[in-house]
Scaffold this motif. Structure first.
Motif, short mmCIF file in Angstrom:
data_model
loop_
_atom_site.label_atom_id
_atom_site.label_comp_id
_atom_site.label_asym_id
_atom_site.label_seq_id
_atom_site.Cartn_x
_atom_site.Cartn_y
_atom_site.Cartn_z
N ARG A 63 -19.15 15.00 -52.51
CA ARG A 63 -19.61 15.12 -53.62
C ARG A 63 -21.01 14.37 -53.62
O ARG A 63 -22.12 15.12 -54.14
CB ARG A 63 -19.03 14.45 -55.14
N ASP A 84 -22.66 3.84 -48.66
CA ASP A 84 -21.19 4.12 -48.51
C ASP A 84 -20.67 3.16 -47.60
O ASP A 84 -21.08 2.42 -46.65
CB ASP A 84 -21.15 5.35 -47.85
N LYS A 89 -21.49 8.28 -42.65
CA LYS A 89 -21.84 9.16 -43.53
C LYS A 89 -23.28 8.81 -44.18
O LYS A 89 -24.03 9.75 -44.52
CB LYS A 89 -20.90 9.03 -45.05
N ASP A 112 -17.20 -3.10 -48.98
CA ASP A 112 -17.07 -2.31 -50.36
C ASP A 112 -18.04 -2.72 -51.37
O ASP A 112 -18.19 -2.02 -52.36
CB ASP A 112 -15.51 -2.75 -50.78
N TRP A 133 -12.61 6.97 -58.36
CA TRP A 133 -12.47 6.71 -59.69
C TRP A 133 -12.53 5.25 -59.90
O TRP A 133 -13.09 4.88 -60.86
CB TRP A 133 -11.32 7.45 -60.44
N HIS A 136 -15.81 3.49 -60.13
CA HIS A 136 -16.88 4.29 -61.04
C HIS A 136 -17.51 2.92 -62.11
O HIS A 136 -18.65 2.76 -62.14
CB HIS A 136 -16.48 4.98 -62.01
N VAL A 154 -17.20 12.33 -62.46
CA VAL A 154 -16.21 12.44 -63.43
C VAL A 154 -14.96 12.13 -62.86
O VAL A 154 -14.61 12.28 -61.74
CB VAL A 154 -16.13 14.02 -63.99
N ASN A 182 -21.23 18.26 -64.78
CA ASN A 182 -21.99 19.81 -64.58
C ASN A 182 -21.40 20.81 -65.22
O ASN A 182 -22.20 22.00 -65.46
CB ASN A 182 -21.86 19.91 -62.92
N GLU A 225 -11.03 13.28 -50.26
CA GLU A 225 -10.14 12.94 -51.53
C GLU A 225 -8.70 12.70 -50.94
O GLU A 225 -7.99 11.93 -51.89
CB GLU A 225 -10.18 14.11 -52.73
N TRP A 228 -7.64 9.32 -51.44
CA TRP A 228 -7.36 8.47 -52.48
C TRP A 228 -6.77 9.04 -53.83
O TRP A 228 -6.43 8.63 -54.61
CB TRP A 228 -8.95 7.73 -53.15
N1 LIG Z 1 -18.49 17.25 -60.78
C1 LIG Z 1 -17.91 17.88 -59.95
O1 LIG Z 1 -17.72 19.13 -59.72
C2 LIG Z 1 -17.00 17.08 -58.80
C3 LIG Z 1 -16.57 17.78 -57.60
C4 LIG Z 1 -15.94 16.84 -56.64
C5 LIG Z 1 -15.57 15.45 -56.86
N2 LIG Z 1 -16.49 14.90 -58.14
C6 LIG Z 1 -16.06 13.28 -58.10
O2 LIG Z 1 -17.24 12.85 -57.27
C7 LIG Z 1 -16.46 11.53 -56.84
C8 LIG Z 1 -16.33 11.53 -55.44
O3 LIG Z 1 -15.59 12.60 -54.97
P1 LIG Z 1 -15.67 13.28 -53.46
O4 LIG Z 1 -15.04 14.43 -53.45
O5 LIG Z 1 -17.11 13.10 -53.06
O6 LIG Z 1 -14.74 12.16 -52.71
P2 LIG Z 1 -14.98 11.81 -51.21
O7 LIG Z 1 -13.61 10.87 -50.80
O8 LIG Z 1 -15.26 12.68 -50.34
O9 LIG Z 1 -16.10 10.64 -51.06
C9 LIG Z 1 -16.06 9.45 -52.05
C10 LIG Z 1 -17.05 8.53 -50.97
O10 LIG Z 1 -17.01 7.28 -51.54
C11 LIG Z 1 -16.87 6.20 -50.45
N3 LIG Z 1 -16.62 4.84 -51.07
C12 LIG Z 1 -15.27 4.51 -51.35
N4 LIG Z 1 -15.35 3.08 -51.78
C13 LIG Z 1 -16.90 2.94 -51.77
C14 LIG Z 1 -17.43 1.52 -52.10
N5 LIG Z 1 -16.78 0.74 -52.68
N6 LIG Z 1 -18.79 1.68 -51.86
C15 LIG Z 1 -19.53 2.53 -51.32
N7 LIG Z 1 -18.91 3.88 -50.95
C16 LIG Z 1 -17.50 3.94 -51.28
C17 LIG Z 1 -16.28 6.94 -49.50
O11 LIG Z 1 -16.53 6.43 -48.11
C18 LIG Z 1 -16.39 8.36 -49.72
O12 LIG Z 1 -17.50 8.67 -48.62
C19 LIG Z 1 -15.29 11.49 -57.55
O13 LIG Z 1 -15.32 10.76 -59.00
C20 LIG Z 1 -14.76 12.85 -57.90
O14 LIG Z 1 -13.87 13.16 -59.05
C21 LIG Z 1 -17.00 15.61 -58.70
#
Ligand SMILES: NC(=O)c1ccc[n+]([C@@H]2O[C@H](COP(=O)([O-])OP(=O)(O)OC[C@H]3O[C@@H](n4cnc5c(N)ncnc54)[C@H](O)[C@@H]3O)[C@@H](O)[C@H]2O)c1
Length: 452
Positions: A63, A84, A89, A112, A133, A136, A154, A182, A225, A228
Motif C-alpha cells: 500500500r 520501513d 523496500k 521497529d 494495524w 497505526h 484504514v 480512498n 499482508e 500479519w
Molecule cells: N485503502 C486501501 O485500499 C488499502 C489497501 C491495502 C492496504 N491498506 C492498508 O494499508 C496498510 C498496509 O497494508 P499493506 O497491504 O501495505 O501491507 P504490507 O504488509 O504489504 O506492508 C506493510 C509494511 O509495513 C512495514 N512495517 C511493519 N512494521 C513496521 C514498523 N514498525 N516500522 C516501519 N515499517 C513497518 C512492513 O515491513 C511492510 O513493508 C494496512 O493498514 C492496510 O489495511 C489499505
C-alpha cells in the motif's frame, strides 16, 4: 542468516505480529481519558498553506508503495523521507522516486522504532502511515507530537481507547489525523454524495455497506499482508475492517456533521472458510494448521444514528464471493445501490432498478471532473486513490480543512471494537462514544458540490 534478507525480515515480522496480535495487544500507551475538559475541537481546522507538500512515508509495503506513486504524480509533492523495517523496500521506493526525477528521500530502516527519528525531521508537513494495524496509533501519535499532520491507512484504530488517543492527541497538538479512506473518493461514491445532497433520494432513512472481499489467498500468503493480517483473526470476532463501506455512507448521512453514530448491535456467523481453505491449500505439517481463528466468516452489524437512521454493515473476507461494498443509500424518494451500480427513483415508469449513466452529466463530482483523466491513468483502485491524494494535497496547498478528520477516523474505526463487544455479549447494543464531544450538532457537511 542474513538479517537484511527480506525473507528473514518477513519471518521476524511474522513472529512479532503473531505474538502481539494473539495477545490482543495494541501498541498504544495506557488508555487516555475520554472526558477531558480542556479539549478544543479540530473540526474544520484549516491546514497552514503550503506550496510544496513534503511527505514522510512510514511503511512501504504494497500500500505504501502505491501511495507513493499517487502522491508523487503531483509535481507539488516531495517525498522527503521513507521508513520501513525492511531495507530493501525503502531502497526500492527511493530508486523509483529517483527514476521519476524526484530528489532522493532520506531512509529509515534500522529497527521497529526507526519511525520515531523520521517524525522528528523538520522538512515534513504530512506523515503518511501504511503499516500493519497494530502500529497505526503509535505512529500517528508520534507524528502529531512532533508537530506533523498525519494521514493513516484504514482502519485508523483497533480499540476504543486507541480512537480516543487519536482524538485527544489531535486536539492537544492541533495537528490533523486523517483517515485515508480512498473509497470516499470513488467515482460512484462522490456522484451519489451529490445526488443525496441534491435531494434525489428525498429524506435519507437508511443505508447498507460492506467489505466483502475474498482475501483467503492473501491471508495465507508468505509475504505482504499474509505476514500479519491473518493474526487479527486469532482473538477478534467482529468487523475487522469497517471503514471502506462505512466512510461513504457516513458522508451521505452527514455523520459528525449534523448526525452521529449512536449505537450498534452485531452478530457473527461460524468460522468455517479459513480452516476449509487451509485444509486444501496449506501443507499438512505447516505450523499454520495449528492456528485457531475466532472471527466469524460473516460479521453483520446494525448501526443506529442519533437522528434515527439505520445502517447495515457487513464484513466478510473469508468466503468465496465477488467483491462487494454494497454502497446502498435510500430515502423517501429513491434508492441507489452498487455492485453493479443501479438506481430507482420514485415515479419511474417501471418498478425496476435502472442504470446511472444519464445521471452523470448532472451529478458527476467536480473532483473527478478536475482529476479523472490522470486518476484513471494511474489506476489505483479505479482512480479513487489518486483522487484522495489529490484532494488531500489540494486542501494543504489551499490552506483549507481536510475532508476527513480525526473524528471521522475514530467514528469509522469504532465499529471494529464495538462489534467485537456486541458479539461477545449476545448482540447487546454498544454505544458509540461521541468523539466530537457534541460538536457534531454545529459542524457542517463536507465534500458535495455546492452547484447541485
Ligand atoms: N485503502 C486501501 O485500499 C488499502 C489497501 C491495502 C492496504 N491498506 C492498508 O494499508 C496498510 C498496509 O497494508 P499493506 O497491504 O501495505 O501491507 P504490507 O504488509 O504489504 O506492508 C506493510 C509494511 O509495513 C512495514 N512495517 C511493519 N512494521 C513496521 C514498523 N514498525 N516500522 C516501519 N515499517 C513497518 C512492513 O515491513 C511492510 O513493508 C494496512 O493498514 C492496510 O489495511 C489499505
Amino acid at each position: 542468516m542474513n538479517e537484511r534478507d527480506p525473507k528473514n525480515s518477513s519471518r521476524r515480522d511474522l513472529l512479532r505480529f503473531a505474538s502481539l496480535a494473539s495477545l490482543g495487544m495494541g501498541l498504544a500507551d495506557a488508555a487516555p481519558q475520554a472526558d477531558r475538559t480542556d479539549a478544543h475541537s479540530v473540526s474544520g481546522m484549516k491546514f497552514e498553506k503550503r506550496d510544496t507538500v513534503r511527505l514522510g512515508v512510514i511503511g512501504v509495503g504494497e500500500r505504501g508503495d502505491s501511495l507513493i506513486d499517487e502522491f508523487s504524480a503531483m509535481p507539488e509533492v516531495q517525498v522527503t523521507a521513507l521508513c520501513d523495517t525492511v531495507k530493501e523496500k525503502v531502497d526500492r521506493a527511493q530508486a523509483k522516486l529517483e527514476r521519476a526525477g524526484k530528489k532522493p528521500p532520506a531512509l529509515y530502516h534500522s529497527s521497529d522504532l526507526a519511525f520515531e527519528e523520521l517524525v522528528k525531521r523538520d522538512d515534513i508537513d504530512l506523515v503518511v502511515i501504511a503499516t500493519p494495524w497494530i502500529w497505526h496509533v503509535r505512529m500517528a501519535v508520534a507524528g502529531m507530537k512532533q508537530g506533523k499532520h498525519v494521514a493513516v491507512e484504514v482502519p485508523a484504530a483497533r480499540t476504543i481507547e486507541e480512537c480516543w488517543e487519536l482524538v485527544n492527541t489531535s486536539e492537544s497538538t492541533r495537528r490533523h489525523c486523517i483517515q485515508m479512506e480512498n473509497c470516499c473518493y470513488g467515482y460512484n461514491e462522490l456522484m451519489v454524495l451529490n445526488m443525496v445532497r441534491g435531494g434525489l433520494f428525498g429524506e435519507v432513512t437508511h443505508g447498507a455497506c460492506a467489505y466483502n472481499h475474498d482475501l483467503r489467498s492473501i491471508l495465507f500468503s508468505n509475504e505482504g499482508e499474509g505476514l500479519w493480517r491473518r493474526f487479527e483473526h486469532f482473538n477478534r470476532n467482529g468487523n475487522l475492517y469497517p471503514t471502506h463501506g462505512l466512510g461513504p455512507v457516513a458522508h451521505y448521512m452527514d455523520i459528525n456533521r449534523g448526525d452521529r453514530f449512536e449505537y450498534l448491535v452485531s452478530m457473527s456467523s461460524p468460522v468455517a472458510s479459513l480452516p476449509a481453505y487451509r485444509k486444501e491449500h496449506v501443507a499438512a505439517g505447516d505450523p499454520r494448521q495449528k492456528e485457531t481463528y475466532r472471527c466469524g466468516d460473516l460479521n453483520i452489524s446494525l448501526i443506529h444514528t442519533a437522528k434515527g437512521k439505520v445502517i447495515t454493515l457487513e464484513h466478510n473476507v473469508s468466503t468465496p464471493q465477488p467483491y462487494d461494498r454494497i454502497n446502498l443509500i435510500a430515502g423517501t424518494k429513491g434508492i441507489f445501490r452498487d455492485y453493479p451500480p443501479r438506481i430507482y427513483v420514485d415515479g419511474a415508469p417501471k418498478e425496476e432498478f435502472g442504470p446511472i449513466d444519464h445521471y452523470k452529466e448532472k451529478f458527476e463530482h467536480r473532483y473527478w471532473k478536475e482529476t479523472g483523466e490522470l486518476a484513471r491513468k494511474l489506476g489505483g483502485h479505479g482512480g479513487m486513490d489518486f483522487v484522495m491524494a489529490y484532494r488531500l494535497v489540494q486542501c494543504i496547498r489551499n490552506g483549507t480543512a481536510p475532508d476527513i478528520d480525526v473524528y471521522d477516523a475514530a467514528a469509522w474505526s469504532a465499529p471494529g471494537p464495538l462489534s467485537e463487544a456486541s458479539v461477545a455479549k449476545g448482540s447487546a447494543p454498544m454505544q458509540f462514544p461521541d468523539f466530537t464531544r457534541g460538536k457534531w450538532r454545529q459542524a457542517t457537511p463536507v465534500m458535495a458540490d455546492s452547484a447541485v
